[in-house]
Design a protein around this motif. Sequence first.
Motif, mmCIF file in Angstrom:
data_model
loop_
_atom_site.group_PDB
_atom_site.id
_atom_site.type_symbol
_atom_site.label_atom_id
_atom_site.label_comp_id
_atom_site.label_asym_id
_atom_site.label_seq_id
_atom_site.Cartn_x
_atom_site.Cartn_y
_atom_site.Cartn_z
ATOM 1 N N LYS A 269 -36.255 29.905 18.822
ATOM 2 C CA LYS A 269 -35.981 29.063 20.269
ATOM 3 C C LYS A 269 -34.648 28.240 20.263
ATOM 4 N N ALA A 270 -35.350 27.360 19.383
ATOM 5 C CA ALA A 270 -34.201 26.181 19.379
ATOM 6 C C ALA A 270 -33.965 25.351 18.060
ATOM 7 N N ALA A 271 -33.388 24.968 17.109
ATOM 8 C CA ALA A 271 -33.430 23.651 16.396
ATOM 9 C C ALA A 271 -32.575 22.597 16.400
ATOM 10 N N LEU A 272 -33.403 21.497 16.673
ATOM 11 C CA LEU A 272 -32.916 20.102 17.107
ATOM 12 C C LEU A 272 -32.777 18.943 16.500
ATOM 13 N N SER A 273 -31.939 18.692 16.187
ATOM 14 C CA SER A 273 -31.990 16.984 15.854
ATOM 15 C C SER A 273 -32.621 16.280 16.194
ATOM 16 N N ALA A 274 -34.136 16.215 15.387
ATOM 17 C CA ALA A 274 -34.318 14.518 15.471
ATOM 18 C C ALA A 274 -33.882 13.092 15.689
ATOM 19 N N GLU A 275 -32.894 13.306 15.368
ATOM 20 C CA GLU A 275 -30.969 11.870 15.312
ATOM 21 C C GLU A 275 -30.749 12.381 16.876
ATOM 22 N N LYS A 276 -31.090 12.773 17.421
ATOM 23 C CA LYS A 276 -29.864 13.270 18.413
ATOM 24 C C LYS A 276 -30.378 12.271 19.363
ATOM 25 N N ASP A 277 -29.495 11.335 19.953
ATOM 26 C CA ASP A 277 -29.552 10.184 21.543
ATOM 27 C C ASP A 277 -28.109 10.120 21.396
ATOM 28 N N SER A 290 -34.681 18.197 11.278
ATOM 29 C CA SER A 290 -34.601 18.998 12.508
ATOM 30 C C SER A 290 -35.652 20.119 12.791
ATOM 31 N N TYR A 291 -36.003 19.756 14.239
ATOM 32 C CA TYR A 291 -37.374 20.461 14.447
ATOM 33 C C TYR A 291 -37.238 21.854 14.943
ATOM 34 N N ILE A 292 -37.934 22.876 14.499
ATOM 35 C CA ILE A 292 -36.707 24.493 14.647
ATOM 36 C C ILE A 292 -38.441 24.388 15.448
ATOM 37 N N TYR A 293 -38.085 25.437 16.101
ATOM 38 C CA TYR A 293 -38.829 25.801 17.478
ATOM 39 C C TYR A 293 -39.076 27.661 17.595
ATOM 40 N N LEU A 294 -39.755 28.082 17.205
ATOM 41 C CA LEU A 294 -39.843 29.560 17.005
ATOM 42 C C LEU A 294 -40.192 30.326 18.561
ATOM 43 N N ASN A 295 -39.450 32.218 18.885
ATOM 44 C CA ASN A 295 -39.716 32.066 19.518
ATOM 45 C C ASN A 295 -41.215 33.191 19.535
ATOM 46 N N VAL A 345 -26.474 16.538 7.271
ATOM 47 C CA VAL A 345 -26.644 16.447 8.190
ATOM 48 C C VAL A 345 -26.880 17.519 9.127
ATOM 49 N N PHE A 346 -27.433 17.749 10.154
ATOM 50 C CA PHE A 346 -27.942 18.672 10.746
ATOM 51 C C PHE A 346 -28.008 18.418 12.330
ATOM 52 N N GLY A 347 -27.139 19.079 13.327
ATOM 53 C CA GLY A 347 -26.666 19.178 14.665
ATOM 54 C C GLY A 347 -26.162 20.784 15.287
ATOM 55 N N ASP A 348 -26.047 19.917 16.303
ATOM 56 C CA ASP A 348 -25.356 21.142 17.244
ATOM 57 C C ASP A 348 -23.159 21.710 16.792
ATOM 58 N N LEU A 349 -22.911 22.739 16.330
ATOM 59 C CA LEU A 349 -21.417 22.522 15.975
ATOM 60 C C LEU A 349 -21.125 23.535 17.165
#
Length: 405
Positions: A269-277, A290-295, A345-349
């Motif tokens: 569903k989503a993989a969100l960087s906990a660092e994102k601000d 990274s927090y990964i949310y499953l379908n 690190v993890f994030g949106d590319l």
Amino acid sequence: MKRVYCFGLLIACLFCCQLTLAQRKPIIFNHGKRVVIIMMDGFGMSYFNTAPMPYLKSMITNGGFFKQVNAMMPTVTNANNTSIATGTFPEVNGISGNYYLNEKGEGEYLEDKKLVLAPTIFQKLKGYGIKSALISSKKKSTTLLPAGADIVLSPETADSTWIARIGKPAPIYSAEVNYWTMQAGIYLLENHPDIACLYLHTTDYPMHTWAPSDSSSIKHLRTIDSYLKKIHEVAPDATILITADHDVNHKSRCVDIEKALLLQNVKVKAALSAEKDKYLKHHRGFGGASYIYLNNTADATNVKEALSKIKGVESVYTKAEAAKQYPLPANRIGDLVAFGDSTTVFGDLEGHAEEELPATYRSHGSVYEIKVPVIIINPAGKLPGESYFNYNKDLAVWLLDKKYW
């Protein structure tokens, strides 16, 4: 005669109430003592060990206290700042990072005071009739942690009154903005002796920009050291408590977990960087957790196996495992939690699953940024033993510990 007796009884009761209130106060605030708490964003052990801060280090040697402790995981600002300001783990205060997927399934910045589930130190002190102030270089801390504070201020939102007092603040993406924050704190100490607890929060932009040994980093921390000296000079009664939220390290690569999983035909569903601000110039929203949310929760085993095959993913926990290992609020983290290795690190590319990062890129969020200092200068009363302090949050725990009243 009865009136005189009743009036005297009333005065005696009021006196007793005042005495009881004074006795209930944490002992550190008795007899006009004040406390200055400084949360030095990004001031991890690599910076403390390298920084030429002669005043700070001499005060530690001459009757002060120092210990290396752990920060909260993930090692990002909001999770740690809230824990320091409440004296609790994230599982209690509810702040699991800078960003999460809310109950509506929408990404949300963890910057609203309504999301904080534990009372702040400002609220606790207000219960004793003690006034406090929060000054943060980062505006987000003034919307997340203002509850109970009598004065709340950020250079990002300073009005004309504060500009007249301190001068126009430097931009948030600078070292100089931290100097404005320190100057504002010194102004309060000089002009508002009724503020018994002052909480200062700097920004880690300098740490994201410069390695510990860089001359600009050394200049920044040397200047901060001079402000620490000034704080002690204008408030010689004050006990100064210093800690940090995380260290900062060079990272050489970023992985977009959603896209990397798709390369294995695995969808989440989503993989969100906990660092994102909102301070993207600091780190582009990339962090080591990274927090990964499953379908579907039934996908957990398959997704966990696929994550283990992604280069740079060092560890993967289920929600329950992560909440237990790093006391986190299970309802504000992903179904799975991934942590990066020392260089990832993890994030949106945009358009690709991985990106090589420049030699100047620096960030945090993983266990490799967990070591931070706890420092007490000019301590009032008896200090507990070293074993008392194991986490950065323990400064606030000690400050209000009934055993030291």
